[in-house]
Design an enzyme around this catalytic site. Structure first.
Site, PDB file in Angstrom:
ATOM      1  CG  ASN A 172      -1.559   1.354   1.476  1.00  0.00           C
ATOM      2  OD1 ASN A 172      -2.530   1.680   0.792  1.00  0.00           O
ATOM      3  ND2 ASN A 172      -1.059   2.156   2.417  1.00  0.00           N
ATOM      4  CD  GLU A 173      -1.110   6.094   0.660  1.00  0.00           C
ATOM      5  OE1 GLU A 173      -0.415   6.566   1.573  1.00  0.00           O
ATOM      6  OE2 GLU A 173      -2.221   6.566   0.345  1.00  0.00           O
ATOM      7  CD  GLU A 297      -5.878   4.243   1.398  1.00  0.00           C
ATOM      8  OE1 GLU A 297      -5.673   5.390   1.852  1.00  0.00           O
ATOM      9  OE2 GLU A 297      -5.174   3.250   1.661  1.00  0.00           O
TER      10      GLU A 297
HETATM   11  O1  AHR Z   1      -6.904   6.185   4.999  1.00  0.00           O
HETATM   12  C1  AHR Z   1      -5.917   6.699   5.802  1.00  0.00           C
HETATM   13  C2  AHR Z   1      -4.523   6.537   5.228  1.00  0.00           C
HETATM   14  O2  AHR Z   1      -4.406   7.306   4.080  1.00  0.00           O
HETATM   15  C3  AHR Z   1      -4.128   5.162   4.772  1.00  0.00           C
HETATM   16  O3  AHR Z   1      -3.670   4.370   5.812  1.00  0.00           O
HETATM   17  C4  AHR Z   1      -3.044   5.428   3.789  1.00  0.00           C
HETATM   18  O4  AHR Z   1      -2.954   4.447   2.794  1.00  0.00           O
HETATM   19  C5  AHR Z   1      -3.388   6.792   3.240  1.00  0.00           C
HETATM   20  O5  AHR Z   1      -2.311   7.645   3.238  1.00  0.00           O
END
Ligand code: AHR
Length: 495
Positions: A172-173, A297
């Site tokens: 993730n990211e 997201e």
């Molecule tokens: O949704 C909150 C955060 O936002 C998540 O953990 C991350 O992936 C994003 O930066």
């Protein structure tokens, strides 16, 4: 009068139901208290899953839920969250408030939640601080039907049958909390992880999702698709909408008229991002290998509510959030040829939530009602739509179209969802149907003053209201008066 045309002869295909997906992270009160209650909390539940929340989520027919993060995913070691609860390891949630995580909600509890809800699951693997072996083992644990070390472990923990989890995230990211990697490095990591993400059942192949860019970082998408596109099924990107910038996110309630329009102006950038990412992805697809686009997201991100833990990202949710949800869902529907899933952040008690809870109390947010109104779009046949209306405001940073729209057709009915962005003006619309003939039409809206919200003291300020729609005698059009700042859905019965 504003004109809308719904073209029954032109379509971008099926609107994937997963566009209406949700995101839940071990963050603040999303999982603990929001979904899952511990014995001592004394809140009605089935196997720890809140009954009131489950009923509300079933009513919006949530198709897929992403878990366990977010940033948390790249610190999560799934084996900490299986087996007898009293023996599970306690860790610190270093991303979100530094709170103790007792791992009482792990893989089995999440799968129980998904079973009760009847949704698909999307598990985010740990690439940042995890190993290839760990992710490979997790897939074996979830999906291996025969005899194997991980399948046997799953059985010891009470689950005989494999869950056949389809959607697997490769970190993730990765450009940020997921390891601060460069696109080239992440592409290589993706190739390596993907190699060991095995299929255990050819009838249930897994779907590999690469961690995508931070909003409009097109170089990330290009690099990952170029170097690893043949080893993934989809790539994501994240885009949160803030009022000004990351240092000045703005307040969730009590905002000015300028801030209302500024936020909507900012969120409309999603349209261009979806198109640009889609166009890049297309260059790396072949006839045999498609790459889907996932926005796993998105939503509003404001300053936290006064008196709450800054690491818990708890914010109220107003009509403005509903308008923003409607705008984005219309964008996703209208790009259903490339967008295969989205996951709004986050389902409960965090950021742009569907549901807020406080102890045993629960309220449904304006955003929840938008998902209720749009649910007929799921797995429906998309219909092209065109809007002829004016642009609101003169200042560049506040400019927004008066209306946005999307449409679909399923089971003899068309669904037309229209957002009226005007803060204080009703909008008359004339909806013309081409290639379609209607016999009846009815409408419902989420509307109110832009700052209206549901609180625990006043939980029913915002809900659904009926709106009149008048069908022409030839069944080829209908008119309606959209309330100010509203998200409306028209159900059109087709001849
Ligand atoms: O949704 C909150 C955060 O936002 C998540 O953990 C991350 O992936 C994003 O930066």
């Amino acid at each position: 009068m504003n004109n809308i045309i719904i073209n029954g002869n032109v379509s971008k295909g099926t609107i994937n139901k997963n566009i209406y997906g949700q995101f839940t992270e071990h963050l603040g009160r999303c999982v603990y208290e929001g979904i899952y209650v511990k014995d001592e909390d004394n809140i009605p539940n089935v196997n720890g899953i809140r009954k009131d929340v489950m009923k509300a989520l079933k009513d919006i027919e949530v198709p897929v839920v992403r878990w366990p993060g977010g940033c948390f995913a790249d610190t999560y070691h799934w084996k900490d969250g299986i087996g007898p609860k009293e023996q599970r390891k306690t860790i610190v949630n270093t991303n979100w408030g530094g709170v103790t995580e007792d791992n009482s909600f792990g893989t089995h509890e999440f799968m129980e939640f998904a079973k009760q809800l009847g949704c698909d699951v999307y598990l985010s693997g740990n690439v940042g601080s995890g190993t290839v072996q760990e992710l490979s083992d997790w897939i074996e644990y979830c999906n291996m039907g025969g005899i194997s070390p991980m399948a046997n472990l799953r059985r010891e923990n009470g689950q005989d049958e494999p869950w056949n989890v389809k959607y697997w995230g490769i970190g993730n990211e990765a450009w940020g909390c997921g390891g601060n990697m460069r696109a080239e490095y992440y592409a290589d990591e993706t190739r390596k992880f993907s190699t060991y993400m095995r299929n255990y059942d050819n009838e249930h192949p897994i779907y590999k999702i690469a961690s995508g860019s931070n909003g409009p970082d097109y170089n990330w998408t290009k690099t990952v698709c170029e170097k690893a596109g043949n080893m993934i099924d989809a790539i994501t990107f994240h885009h949160y909408t803030v009022t000004y910038d990351w240092e000045h996110k703005g307040k969730a309630t009590g905002f000015t008229s300028d801030e209302y329009y500024r936020l909507l102006h900012n969120t409309l950038k999603m349209n261009q991002m979806v198109e640009n990412h889609s166009n890049i992805i297309k260059q790396y697809e072949t006839d045999k290998h498609k790459i889907g686009l996932i926005i796993d997201e998105w939503g509003t991100w404001f300053e936290v509510e006064d008196g709450t833990n800054p690491g818990f990202l708890y914010q109220q949710n107003t009509i403005r959030d509903a308008i923003l949800a409607g705008i984005n869902l219309n964008i996703f529907n209208n790009h259903c040829d490339t967008v295969v899933m989205t996951n709004i952040a986050q389902m409960i008690n965090v950021l742009q939530a569907m549901i807020l809870t406080e102890g045993e109390k629960m309220v449904l947010t304006p955003t929840y009602y938008v998902y209720y109104l749009f649910k007929k779009h799921m797995d429906a046949h998309h219909l092209e739509s065109y809007v002829d209306s004016d642009i609101l405001n003169d200042a560049e940073e506040l400019k927004v179209p008066r209306l946005t729209v999307s449409a679909s057709e399923k089971d003899g009915k068309a669904t037309v969802t229209v957002v009226n962005l005007s803060e204080n003006e009703e909008s008359d619309v004339n909806v013309m149907l081409t290639g379609l003939k209607a016999t009846a039409v009815c409408g419902q809206c989420v509307t109110g003053n832009t700052g209206d919200f549901n609180s625990f003291e006043n939980p029913d300020v915002v809900g659904l209201t009926k709106v009149d729609a008048v069908l022409s005698t030839d069944g080829m059009s209908f008119t309606a008066k959209l309330p100010k700042s509203s998200v409306c859905s028209f159900e059109v019965t087709l001849a």
